[in-house]
Design a protein around this motif. Sequence first.
Motif, PDB file in Angstrom:
ATOM      1  N   LYS A   1      11.951  -3.053  -8.539  1.00  0.00           N
ATOM      2  CA  LYS A   1      11.878  -3.085  -6.730  1.00  0.00           C
ATOM      3  C   LYS A   1      13.983  -3.161  -6.154  1.00  0.00           C
ATOM      4  O   LYS A   1      13.582  -3.850  -5.329  1.00  0.00           O
TER       5      LYS A   1
ATOM      6  N   GLN B   1      10.583   1.330   3.647  1.00  0.00           N
ATOM      7  CA  GLN B   1      10.026   0.425   4.098  1.00  0.00           C
ATOM      8  C   GLN B   1       8.479   0.458   4.204  1.00  0.00           C
ATOM      9  O   GLN B   1       7.849  -0.250   4.763  1.00  0.00           O
ATOM     10  N   GLN B   2       7.565   2.008   4.132  1.00  0.00           N
ATOM     11  CA  GLN B   2       6.180   1.578   4.022  1.00  0.00           C
ATOM     12  C   GLN B   2       5.736   0.815   2.424  1.00  0.00           C
ATOM     13  O   GLN B   2       4.890  -0.065   3.141  1.00  0.00           O
ATOM     14  N   TYR B   3       7.116   0.929   1.496  1.00  0.00           N
ATOM     15  CA  TYR B   3       6.768  -0.053   0.567  1.00  0.00           C
ATOM     16  C   TYR B   3       7.188  -2.101   1.051  1.00  0.00           C
ATOM     17  O   TYR B   3       7.278  -2.893  -0.253  1.00  0.00           O
ATOM     18  N   LYS B   4       7.820  -2.201   2.001  1.00  0.00           N
ATOM     19  CA  LYS B   4       7.931  -3.600   2.397  1.00  0.00           C
ATOM     20  C   LYS B   4       9.273  -3.461   1.414  1.00  0.00           C
ATOM     21  O   LYS B   4       9.593  -4.569   1.173  1.00  0.00           O
ATOM     22  N   LEU B   5       9.822  -2.661   0.825  1.00  0.00           N
ATOM     23  CA  LEU B   5      12.051  -3.449   0.602  1.00  0.00           C
ATOM     24  C   LEU B   5      12.833  -2.990   1.734  1.00  0.00           C
ATOM     25  O   LEU B   5      13.072  -2.078   2.080  1.00  0.00           O
ATOM     26  N   PRO B   6      13.391  -3.808   1.470  1.00  0.00           N
ATOM     27  CA  PRO B   6      15.341  -3.854   1.503  1.00  0.00           C
ATOM     28  C   PRO B   6      15.727  -2.759   1.481  1.00  0.00           C
ATOM     29  O   PRO B   6      16.176  -2.037   0.188  1.00  0.00           O
TER      30      PRO B   6
END
Length: 358
Positions: A184, A210-215
């Motif tokens: 993460k 972006q696709q896995y919604k991580l900053p």
Amino acid sequence: MSKRSEKTIVDIAEELNLSVSTVSRALNDHPNISVGTKEKVKKMARKLGYRPNALAAGLRNNKSKTIGLIIPRISMFFPAAISTIIQNKLQEYGYHLIICQSNDSYEQEVALVNTLYSARVDGLAVSTTLHTTDFSHFDIFKEQHIPLVFFDRVPLNRNVKVIKGDDYRGGFAAIEHLIQKGCKDIVHISGPLSCSLYVERVAGVKAAFQQYKLPFKKSRMFYQELTRENALKACAQIFAQQPYPDGIFAANDTSAIAILQYCRELNLRVPEDIKIIGYSNDPRSEIVTPAITSVDQYPEMMGERVVAALIELLTTPSSGTHRYSQEIIPIQVVERASTGGDTIVKPKAKAKKAKVEK
């Protein structure tokens, strides 16, 4: 010491009392010359130390049967592997290869392009330096309709023949692999963004976050020449304070191996505490402990496609319009112990070809 005078076919003709044209045909195994005459001529050529003048022959028929190759560094796994493939494949077509290295110097690259043009090479294949943003020194090859192929590190948005890796997909797949392994907080050590490779890999990295919604954290991004020394300097910053990252994607295997060694010195367990993935599938990545997961770029396929592109240009009549195409060589994540897996057998990959003509 006086310079030894070169013997010519005129000297052979005088020694054997033959015409110059007969000697020339005999040396080139012309079918109208008898076997006996050919043997006499070749025996005398050896006795006199005669050497064929390939340059003069090239000037007569406007063909040198030689291809120029410019790569960044012969010591790097990927360009070295491709150079071997290109040389071996070109020999099958009767061509010789002149291999030059730019040492990632733009000035040296410009000088090499001019030298190879002056040497009358029949074609040129190039992987550019990290810092090449002005490609005008290659224009002389295009203007003179001399086959020119860029590979691996290539110009973006220019009317040229390009064979490149799927670097966007490579960046995306590396980050996706770490995320799927539970990471993460991921660091990416990239090459400089003056080079097409890293522009596209970083774009893939950002897309995966972006696709896995991580900053996407700028503080976790490093842009540098991918040497062992620079990797260790980056590690000193990365591990200067906690929390430590749980995953690192290095854009070449030299950096990944240096990172592995640094983690070992900190008593960090790989892959339990931190997971590492490299790029290029350098053979060294498989023999270190733990073996390092890497992104394979299929250098054999790229080298073969470079030769195929050169031969296509060499054997197709040039026209007033310059044909160009972009061919994309696939990538494949090869999972090993550094990300918690056993080596995965790679499926056979196929290149993607997107042709455009102008």
